[in-house]
Design an enzyme around this catalytic site. Structure first.
Site: not given
Ligand code: LER
Ligand code: MN
Length: 268
Positions: A152, A188, A211, A217, A246
């Site tokens: 990742e 990310h 994800h 987030r 996530e």
């Protein structure tokens, strides 16, 4: 679209493991909300009763698309790029120990922060060399079981090693294993990629797992990411895997998970 969500099988510091705590209660909740699968974050397979885990997952008709391994770093400091060879070896052994777990579920093995970061006093080229050797060893251990490994790209505030999809693709070339690919995470990517959709397109069939979290987030729909466009780009690559939530349990895990599923389903 097949949806899953991250559940940690042990207590963990990692904030975006959406569900933590009692396994059976959480699996029932996740299945009840309409998720097709559950991504399991497992620190050490020796701490888990695998037969019991498999029984519970099956009881709730959930699929396990991927196993997260980052707590070996977060809780124990194991990494592929530590200057101490014993720690590097322990990290490789730990990832290999996930192979029998992943084999039960035919799940992708995730390599997140267990890759480590370039520690003070270590040359970047040296860290990259350790990383490549570790990834080759782990990909080789997974291959006879028909399993795949996904690294990742993670944002710069968490690691200095592989922040972008382009760096991940370069790494794939250097590792040279056909069962090694990438896990892309919208949180990310929002920090590191010039344009999320372009990076998805460039990664193409090397996207082994995906994800989702919004820009803050929190659950998809709570920030400013355009999930209609992101998911369109993802499925245009032919991606047939899971879209895995996530995100932080805001305002709480169940509410976030419910809002996520509503938002994502409305965008495809
Ligand atoms: C794990 O999937 C992740 O996205 C990282 O932020 C872990 O710290
Ligand atoms: Mn992630």
């Amino acid at each position: 679209m097949k949806l899953s969500i991250v559940l940690s099988t042990q207590p963990a510091k990692f904030q975006a493991a959406t569900f933590k705590g009692d396994l059976e209660t959480n699996l029932a909740r996740i299945a009840g909300l309409g998720y097709d699968g559950v991504e399991l974050a497992i620190r050490d397979p020796r701490l888990v009763d695998l037969d019991d885990l498999e029984r519970l997952v099956q009881k709730h008709s959930l699929i396990v698309p991927a196993i997260g391994t980052g707590q070996a770093w977060g809780e124990e400091g194991l990494s592929f790029t530590d200057p101490d060879p014993a720690i590097r070896l322990a990290a490789i052994e730990r990832i290999k120990s996930h192979v029998p777990v992943a084999a039960r579920f035919k799940a992708v093995i995730i390599v997140g922060l267990v890759r480590g970061t370039v520690k003070p006093g270590v040359e970047s080229a040296q860290a990259m060399d350790w990383l490549i050797k570790a990834l080759r060893a782990c990909s080789e251990a997974a291959r006879p079981h028909g399993l795949r490994l996904a690294l990742e790209p993670i944002n710069r505030y968490e690691t200095t090693l592989i922040n972008t999809a382009a760096q991940g693709l370069e790494l794939i070339e250097r590792v040279g294993a056909d069962n090694f690919g990438l896990l892309l995470d919208t949180f990310h990517m929002n920090i590191e990629e010039p344009k999320i959709e372009d990076s998805i397109k460039q990664t193409g069939e090397r996207i082994f797992h995906f994800h989702v979290a919004d820009s803050n987030r929190w659950y998809p729909g709570a920030g400013h990411l355009d999930f209609k466009s992101v998911l369109k780009a993802l499925f245009a690559t032919g991606y047939a895997g899971f879209v895995s939530g996530e995100f932080m349990p805001v305002p709480d895990a169940a509410t976030g998970a419910q809002k996520a599923i509503e938002h994502l389903r409305s965008k495809t």
